[in-house]
Scaffold this motif. Structure first.
Motif, PDB file in Angstrom:
ATOM      1  N   HIS A   1       0.996  -1.169   0.029  1.00 33.78           N
ATOM      2  CA  HIS A   1       0.023  -0.050   0.076  1.00 33.78           C
ATOM      3  C   HIS A   1       0.717   1.263  -0.037  1.00 33.78           C
ATOM      4  CE1 HIS A   1      -2.873   2.826   2.240  1.00 33.78           C
ATOM      5  NE2 HIS A   1      -3.115   2.725   1.044  1.00 33.78           N
ATOM      6  N   ARG A   2       1.470   1.484   1.019  1.00 30.24           N
ATOM      7  CA  ARG A   2       2.407   2.657   1.122  1.00 30.24           C
ATOM      8  C   ARG A   2       3.706   2.302   1.795  1.00 30.24           C
ATOM      9  NH1 ARG A   2      -1.934   7.723   1.784  1.00 30.24           N
ATOM     10  NH2 ARG A   2      -3.085   7.148  -0.057  1.00 30.24           N
ATOM     11  N   ASN A   3       4.100   1.165   1.984  1.00 29.36           N
ATOM     12  CA  ASN A   3       5.557   1.024   2.271  1.00 29.36           C
ATOM     13  C   ASN A   3       5.676   0.752   3.806  1.00 29.36           C
ATOM     14  OD1 ASN A   3       6.635   0.706  -0.290  1.00 29.36           O
ATOM     15  ND2 ASN A   3       6.904   2.833  -0.193  1.00 29.36           N
ATOM     16  N   GLY A   4       4.587   0.543   4.595  1.00 24.37           N
ATOM     17  CA  GLY A   4       4.756   0.243   6.014  1.00 24.37           C
ATOM     18  C   GLY A   4       5.540  -0.806   6.286  1.00 24.37           C
ATOM     19  N   GLU A   5       6.087  -1.004   7.443  1.00 29.54           N
ATOM     20  CA  GLU A   5       7.012  -2.199   7.774  1.00 29.54           C
ATOM     21  C   GLU A   5       5.876  -3.308   8.552  1.00 29.54           C
ATOM     22  OE1 GLU A   5      11.071  -1.937   8.812  1.00 29.54           O
ATOM     23  OE2 GLU A   5      10.788   0.185   9.095  1.00 29.54           O
ATOM     24  N   LEU A   6       5.614  -4.233   7.768  1.00 27.83           N
ATOM     25  CA  LEU A   6       4.857  -5.267   8.312  1.00 27.83           C
ATOM     26  C   LEU A   6       5.699  -5.942   9.496  1.00 27.83           C
ATOM     27  CD1 LEU A   6       3.750  -6.904   4.819  1.00 27.83           C
ATOM     28  CD2 LEU A   6       2.521  -5.278   6.266  1.00 27.83           C
ATOM     29  N   GLY A   7       6.811  -6.018   9.521  1.00 31.16           N
ATOM     30  CA  GLY A   7       7.313  -6.597  10.737  1.00 31.16           C
ATOM     31  C   GLY A   7       7.348  -5.920  12.082  1.00 31.16           C
ATOM     32  N   HIS A   8       6.761  -4.579  11.773  1.00 36.29           N
ATOM     33  CA  HIS A   8       6.427  -3.795  13.088  1.00 36.29           C
ATOM     34  C   HIS A   8       5.000  -3.742  13.405  1.00 36.29           C
ATOM     35  CE1 HIS A   8      10.416  -2.791  13.518  1.00 36.29           C
ATOM     36  NE2 HIS A   8      10.518  -2.327  12.245  1.00 36.29           N
ATOM     37  N   GLY A   9       4.200  -4.605  12.701  1.00 36.32           N
ATOM     38  CA  GLY A   9       2.748  -4.666  12.872  1.00 36.32           C
ATOM     39  C   GLY A   9       2.139  -5.497  13.903  1.00 36.32           C
ATOM     40  N   ASP A  10       1.051  -5.708  14.176  1.00 35.38           N
ATOM     41  CA  ASP A  10       0.322  -6.282  15.339  1.00 35.38           C
ATOM     42  C   ASP A  10      -0.068  -7.770  14.493  1.00 35.38           C
ATOM     43  OD1 ASP A  10      -0.918  -6.874  17.460  1.00 35.38           O
ATOM     44  OD2 ASP A  10      -2.925  -6.398  16.970  1.00 35.38           O
ATOM     45  N   LEU A  11       0.618  -8.924  15.443  1.00 35.38           N
ATOM     46  CA  LEU A  11       0.351 -10.181  14.852  1.00 35.38           C
ATOM     47  C   LEU A  11      -0.538 -10.779  15.761  1.00 35.38           C
ATOM     48  CD1 LEU A  11       1.340 -12.702  13.153  1.00 35.38           C
ATOM     49  CD2 LEU A  11       3.112 -13.196  15.315  1.00 35.38           C
ATOM     50  N   GLN A  12      -1.860 -11.339  14.958  1.00 40.14           N
ATOM     51  CA  GLN A  12      -3.021 -12.032  15.605  1.00 40.14           C
ATOM     52  C   GLN A  12      -3.215 -13.437  14.832  1.00 40.14           C
ATOM     53  OE1 GLN A  12      -6.442  -9.640  15.945  1.00 40.14           O
ATOM     54  NE2 GLN A  12      -5.149  -7.699  16.887  1.00 40.14           N
ATOM     55  N   GLY A  13      -2.703 -14.417  15.727  1.00 40.48           N
ATOM     56  CA  GLY A  13      -2.756 -15.665  15.065  1.00 40.48           C
ATOM     57  C   GLY A  13      -1.811 -15.501  13.644  1.00 40.48           C
ATOM     58  N   HIS A  14      -2.372 -15.909  12.532  1.00 39.81           N
ATOM     59  CA  HIS A  14      -1.502 -15.900  11.302  1.00 39.81           C
ATOM     60  C   HIS A  14      -1.779 -14.878  10.703  1.00 39.81           C
ATOM     61  CE1 HIS A  14      -1.891 -20.548  11.831  1.00 39.81           C
ATOM     62  NE2 HIS A  14      -0.530 -20.367  11.459  1.00 39.81           N
TER      63      HIS A  14
END
Ligand code: FES
Length: 98
Positions: free
Chosen positions: A40-53
């Motif tokens: 989308h706009r280059n957000g860093e997924l590795g700093h996102g919230d993990l809920q299950g998979h």
């Protein structure tokens, strides 16, 4: 790439491998790795919230399945999903063969 001990259950890390940053997570004892950059706009997924998979982009909450790289929201979005091997206390990731 990463020591197993650095990735306990439910954790996520950003790791440089295969010439790019990967979001690496552990869910149910299994390690998954997807591209760290949200399409989308280059957000860093590795700093996102993990809920299950489900890994949520920290910027606008697009949600990716770490098992496939496919987005639940919005439908059709996708990031590359990497092959992961965990052996001898180390975690390795590489591109999947076509
Ligand atoms: S940058 Fe990831 S949802 Fe917007």
């Amino acid at each position: 790439m990463l020591a197993s001990a650095e990735l306990p259950e439910g954790a996520r890390r950003v790791v440089h491998a295969e010439g790019r940053d990967l979001a690496v997570v552990r869910v149910g004892g299994i390690v998954y790795a997807i591209d760290n950059v949200c399409p989308h706009r280059n957000g860093e997924l590795g700093h996102g919230d993990l809920q299950g998979h489900h890994l949520y982009c920290p910027l606008h909450a697009w949600c990716f399945d770490v098992r496939t790289g496919k987005a639940f929201f919005p439908e059709g979005a996708k990031v590359e999903c990497f092959e992961v091997k965990e052996e001898g206390g180390r975690i390795w990731a590489r591109r999947r063969l076509p």
